[in-house]
Scaffold this motif. Sequence first.
Motif, PDB file in Angstrom:
ATOM      1  N   PHE A 234       0.836  -1.205   0.000  1.00 35.44           N
ATOM      2  CA  PHE A 234       0.000   0.000   0.000  1.00 35.44           C
ATOM      3  C   PHE A 234       0.875   1.261   0.000  1.00 35.44           C
ATOM      4  O   PHE A 234       1.956   1.283   0.584  1.00 35.44           O
ATOM      5  CB  PHE A 234      -0.935   0.006   1.202  1.00 35.44           C
ATOM      6  CG  PHE A 234      -2.044  -1.007   1.088  1.00 35.44           C
ATOM      7  CD1 PHE A 234      -3.126  -0.768   0.258  1.00 35.44           C
ATOM      8  CD2 PHE A 234      -1.989  -2.203   1.781  1.00 35.44           C
ATOM      9  CE1 PHE A 234      -4.148  -1.700   0.134  1.00 35.44           C
ATOM     10  CE2 PHE A 234      -2.997  -3.146   1.662  1.00 35.44           C
ATOM     11  CZ  PHE A 234      -4.076  -2.894   0.843  1.00 35.44           C
ATOM     12  N   ASP A 235       0.366   2.297  -0.648  1.00 38.79           N
ATOM     13  CA  ASP A 235       1.076   3.566  -0.766  1.00 38.79           C
ATOM     14  C   ASP A 235       0.670   4.565   0.306  1.00 38.79           C
ATOM     15  O   ASP A 235       1.429   5.458   0.662  1.00 38.79           O
ATOM     16  CB  ASP A 235       0.803   4.191  -2.138  1.00 38.79           C
ATOM     17  CG  ASP A 235       1.198   3.276  -3.278  1.00 38.79           C
ATOM     18  OD1 ASP A 235       2.319   2.730  -3.242  1.00 38.79           O
ATOM     19  OD2 ASP A 235       0.372   3.110  -4.209  1.00 38.79           O
ATOM     20  N   VAL A 236      -0.558   4.429   0.804  1.00 35.07           N
ATOM     21  CA  VAL A 236      -1.079   5.370   1.796  1.00 35.07           C
ATOM     22  C   VAL A 236      -2.073   4.638   2.681  1.00 35.07           C
ATOM     23  O   VAL A 236      -2.730   3.685   2.242  1.00 35.07           O
ATOM     24  CB  VAL A 236      -1.755   6.586   1.099  1.00 35.07           C
ATOM     25  CG1 VAL A 236      -2.960   6.160   0.282  1.00 35.07           C
ATOM     26  CG2 VAL A 236      -2.135   7.673   2.106  1.00 35.07           C
ATOM     27  N   PHE A 237      -2.153   5.064   3.944  1.00 37.01           N
ATOM     28  CA  PHE A 237      -3.087   4.476   4.904  1.00 37.01           C
ATOM     29  C   PHE A 237      -4.040   5.582   5.333  1.00 37.01           C
ATOM     30  O   PHE A 237      -3.620   6.606   5.866  1.00 37.01           O
ATOM     31  CB  PHE A 237      -2.323   3.924   6.112  1.00 37.01           C
ATOM     32  CG  PHE A 237      -3.114   2.995   6.989  1.00 37.01           C
ATOM     33  CD1 PHE A 237      -2.983   1.618   6.867  1.00 37.01           C
ATOM     34  CD2 PHE A 237      -3.994   3.493   7.952  1.00 37.01           C
ATOM     35  CE1 PHE A 237      -3.696   0.750   7.690  1.00 37.01           C
ATOM     36  CE2 PHE A 237      -4.716   2.640   8.766  1.00 37.01           C
ATOM     37  CZ  PHE A 237      -4.564   1.253   8.632  1.00 37.01           C
ATOM     38  N   ASN A 238      -5.324   5.398   5.072  1.00 35.84           N
ATOM     39  CA  ASN A 238      -6.337   6.428   5.335  1.00 35.84           C
ATOM     40  C   ASN A 238      -7.142   6.109   6.580  1.00 35.84           C
ATOM     41  O   ASN A 238      -7.446   4.942   6.860  1.00 35.84           O
ATOM     42  CB  ASN A 238      -7.283   6.551   4.140  1.00 35.84           C
ATOM     43  CG  ASN A 238      -6.556   6.993   2.884  1.00 35.84           C
ATOM     44  OD1 ASN A 238      -5.598   7.757   2.951  1.00 35.84           O
ATOM     45  ND2 ASN A 238      -6.993   6.511   1.729  1.00 35.84           N
ATOM     46  N   SER A 239      -7.518   7.144   7.286  1.00 34.77           N
ATOM     47  CA  SER A 239      -8.254   6.962   8.537  1.00 34.77           C
ATOM     48  C   SER A 239      -9.198   8.132   8.739  1.00 34.77           C
ATOM     49  O   SER A 239      -8.805   9.289   8.548  1.00 34.77           O
ATOM     50  CB  SER A 239      -7.261   6.878   9.706  1.00 34.77           C
ATOM     51  OG  SER A 239      -7.927   6.784  10.946  1.00 34.77           O
ATOM     52  N   LEU A 240     -10.424   7.850   9.102  1.00 35.48           N
ATOM     53  CA  LEU A 240     -11.371   8.905   9.440  1.00 35.48           C
ATOM     54  C   LEU A 240     -11.214   9.307  10.901  1.00 35.48           C
ATOM     55  O   LEU A 240     -10.780   8.506  11.735  1.00 35.48           O
ATOM     56  CB  LEU A 240     -12.810   8.429   9.203  1.00 35.48           C
ATOM     57  CG  LEU A 240     -13.339   8.521   7.782  1.00 35.48           C
ATOM     58  CD1 LEU A 240     -14.608   7.694   7.634  1.00 35.48           C
ATOM     59  CD2 LEU A 240     -13.608   9.966   7.379  1.00 35.48           C
ATOM     60  N   HIS A 241     -11.594  10.533  11.208  1.00 41.63           N
ATOM     61  CA  HIS A 241     -11.531  11.008  12.580  1.00 41.63           C
ATOM     62  C   HIS A 241     -12.781  10.535  13.319  1.00 41.63           C
ATOM     63  O   HIS A 241     -13.684  11.308  13.637  1.00 41.63           O
ATOM     64  CB  HIS A 241     -11.443  12.540  12.597  1.00 41.63           C
ATOM     65  CG  HIS A 241     -11.051  13.109  13.924  1.00 41.63           C
ATOM     66  ND1 HIS A 241     -11.959  13.403  14.901  1.00 41.63           N
ATOM     67  CD2 HIS A 241      -9.837  13.422  14.446  1.00 41.63           C
ATOM     68  CE1 HIS A 241     -11.341  13.891  15.968  1.00 41.63           C
ATOM     69  NE2 HIS A 241     -10.060  13.914  15.717  1.00 41.63           N
ATOM     70  N   LEU A 242     -12.820   9.206  13.571  1.00 38.79           N
ATOM     71  CA  LEU A 242     -13.920   8.620  14.337  1.00 38.79           C
ATOM     72  C   LEU A 242     -13.339   7.597  15.312  1.00 38.79           C
ATOM     73  O   LEU A 242     -12.125   7.409  15.377  1.00 38.79           O
ATOM     74  CB  LEU A 242     -14.977   7.996  13.413  1.00 38.79           C
ATOM     75  CG  LEU A 242     -14.570   7.115  12.223  1.00 38.79           C
ATOM     76  CD1 LEU A 242     -13.953   5.806  12.650  1.00 38.79           C
ATOM     77  CD2 LEU A 242     -15.756   6.872  11.313  1.00 38.79           C
ATOM     78  N   MET A 243     -14.202   6.957  16.092  1.00 40.18           N
ATOM     79  CA  MET A 243     -13.776   6.042  17.154  1.00 40.18           C
ATOM     80  C   MET A 243     -12.635   6.696  17.948  1.00 40.18           C
ATOM     81  O   MET A 243     -12.711   7.866  18.289  1.00 40.18           O
ATOM     82  CB  MET A 243     -13.397   4.678  16.566  1.00 40.18           C
ATOM     83  CG  MET A 243     -14.581   3.969  15.903  1.00 40.18           C
ATOM     84  SD  MET A 243     -14.366   2.201  15.649  1.00 40.18           S
ATOM     85  CE  MET A 243     -13.122   2.153  14.381  1.00 40.18           C
ATOM     86  N   ASP A 244     -11.576   5.939  18.212  1.00 38.65           N
ATOM     87  CA  ASP A 244     -10.440   6.484  18.964  1.00 38.65           C
ATOM     88  C   ASP A 244      -9.273   6.823  18.053  1.00 38.65           C
ATOM     89  O   ASP A 244      -8.124   6.914  18.499  1.00 38.65           O
ATOM     90  CB  ASP A 244      -9.988   5.475  20.032  1.00 38.65           C
ATOM     91  CG  ASP A 244     -10.972   5.380  21.184  1.00 38.65           C
ATOM     92  OD1 ASP A 244     -11.342   6.440  21.732  1.00 38.65           O
ATOM     93  OD2 ASP A 244     -11.381   4.257  21.530  1.00 38.65           O
ATOM     94  N   ASN A 245      -9.549   7.037  16.762  1.00 47.07           N
ATOM     95  CA  ASN A 245      -8.475   7.275  15.799  1.00 47.07           C
ATOM     96  C   ASN A 245      -7.638   8.505  16.140  1.00 47.07           C
ATOM     97  O   ASN A 245      -6.448   8.557  15.833  1.00 47.07           O
ATOM     98  CB  ASN A 245      -9.043   7.420  14.386  1.00 47.07           C
ATOM     99  CG  ASN A 245      -9.679   6.122  13.904  1.00 47.07           C
ATOM    100  OD1 ASN A 245      -9.673   5.120  14.617  1.00 47.07           O
ATOM    101  ND2 ASN A 245     -10.230   6.140  12.719  1.00 47.07           N
ATOM    102  N   ALA A 246      -8.248   9.518  16.764  1.00 48.83           N
ATOM    103  CA  ALA A 246      -7.503  10.729  17.111  1.00 48.83           C
ATOM    104  C   ALA A 246      -6.386  10.447  18.114  1.00 48.83           C
ATOM    105  O   ALA A 246      -5.449  11.241  18.234  1.00 48.83           O
ATOM    106  CB  ALA A 246      -8.448  11.783  17.682  1.00 48.83           C
TER     107      ALA A 246
END
Length: 483
Positions: free
Chosen positions: A434-446
């Motif tokens: 993979f070239d990039v790892f994407n994550s939404l600002h939800l759950m405990d991702n912050a």
Amino acid sequence: MSGTGKDSKGKNVNRTSQESSGTNNSALTAARFEQELKNAPADVQEKLRALLQQMAVSDGSGSSASGSGREPKSMEEHKFWKTQPVVKHDEVVEEEGPIEMNVARDQVRATPYPLPKEFEWTLVDVEDDKEIKELYELLTLNYVEDDDAMFRFDYSAEFLKWALQPPGWKKSWHIGVRVASNKKLVAFISGIPQDLRVHTTVKRMVEINFLCIHKKLRSKRLAPVLIKEVTRRTHLEGIFQAAYTAGVVLPKPMATCRYFHRSLNPKKLVETGFSHLARNMTMARLIKLYSLEAETSTPGLRLMEDKDVKAVAALMNKYTADFDVAPQFEEADVRHWLISRPGVVWGYVVEDPETKEITDFFSFYSLPSTVINSPTHETLNAAYSYYYAVQTPSEELSKIADENERKVARANAIKPRLVKLMRDALILARRHGFDVFNSLHLMDNALYTEELKFGPGDGYLHFYLYNWRCKAVESEKVGLVML
């Protein structure tokens, strides 16, 4: 129950802000604001959150979250959505529940809604290789594209089969439109069943996804007909609520989450235009900035197996109990969604070497994008953070009376473990190409994005409920991840 055309999914193949250091000042500012907001009276909090959801279309640079550069439409301008059972833009929800009551099956329209005469309804058989190829081609050429026409989602046939065939799936909810004369597939919408908890209420809902209309037919107003038709068919099955997401602001988001991106292949991301070198940054320094260890560091980390399903289901339902909106997963759901499928989804568990107990798990899925008009690269390989769970000291936390103190104690308790696990996830994603790892600002991702050098993207994802009034939900209280 979804947006139209390219914005129906909402994940507008978002690109990063300019690459500089791994620090995320905007996320820190938002975190401090959230802390201050919690000190306000409950009624003031509710009104401010409703206002913030409308303001969330601005990313701080004058452009909208949907990429349109415009403020969201008024209710009167929403010619279709103002006729639907959805929360209005200026409405502050005081009491949660259905907007329209359920009706008996014999009161639901028995025949499909009419289409323009040159089109006809069809069901797309995702178990038929020829038809799944048709769907793949429709989505590949006409689905979500970034606003600068540089990237377009490239869903694989195997991904679509996985996404559209969970436990309880129904062929009648895989709805297509064909040209009557040549039978060409030109539009699609889908639904899948999902038990969703909204605060304390668990409802059988349908997740609406993959609303796509051929680019040459966007003026035909097919989207409202597709939405009404999938609604009719879910009503026939006794389901009257739905969840959906969009990159545009419709009436009315229950939550809004920003995208964050972690570079795994910085050179390729710059070459494709996904990200850019900041002033005074060299490629060598950028590559060093985003370097990762060669091996994972969590003892007992391994691919999830069928024997882990029961433990993972229990762990996940316990972990997501801390969120305001989250799925209720049965063992069959865990088996379908979280066990690894080559090229589609990867699921990992942590097995305690001594007790053999499953203590944690995480997962990510593959959603590549076609790079449009690039002389050097055809595909951008993106991994998306999916469901995960870590153990939380629930008993100890329950003894803390103050909500803010309890929240801080919970974050302090799980952050070191979560950061370590997600660093391993990045290492594994890079190993899988993979070239990039994407994550939404939800759950405990912050809790992990800043330390692991995620950067804020230029896109937001808005979460919606159909026929259900829901009080505004903080992004960190969203436990639902839609593909």
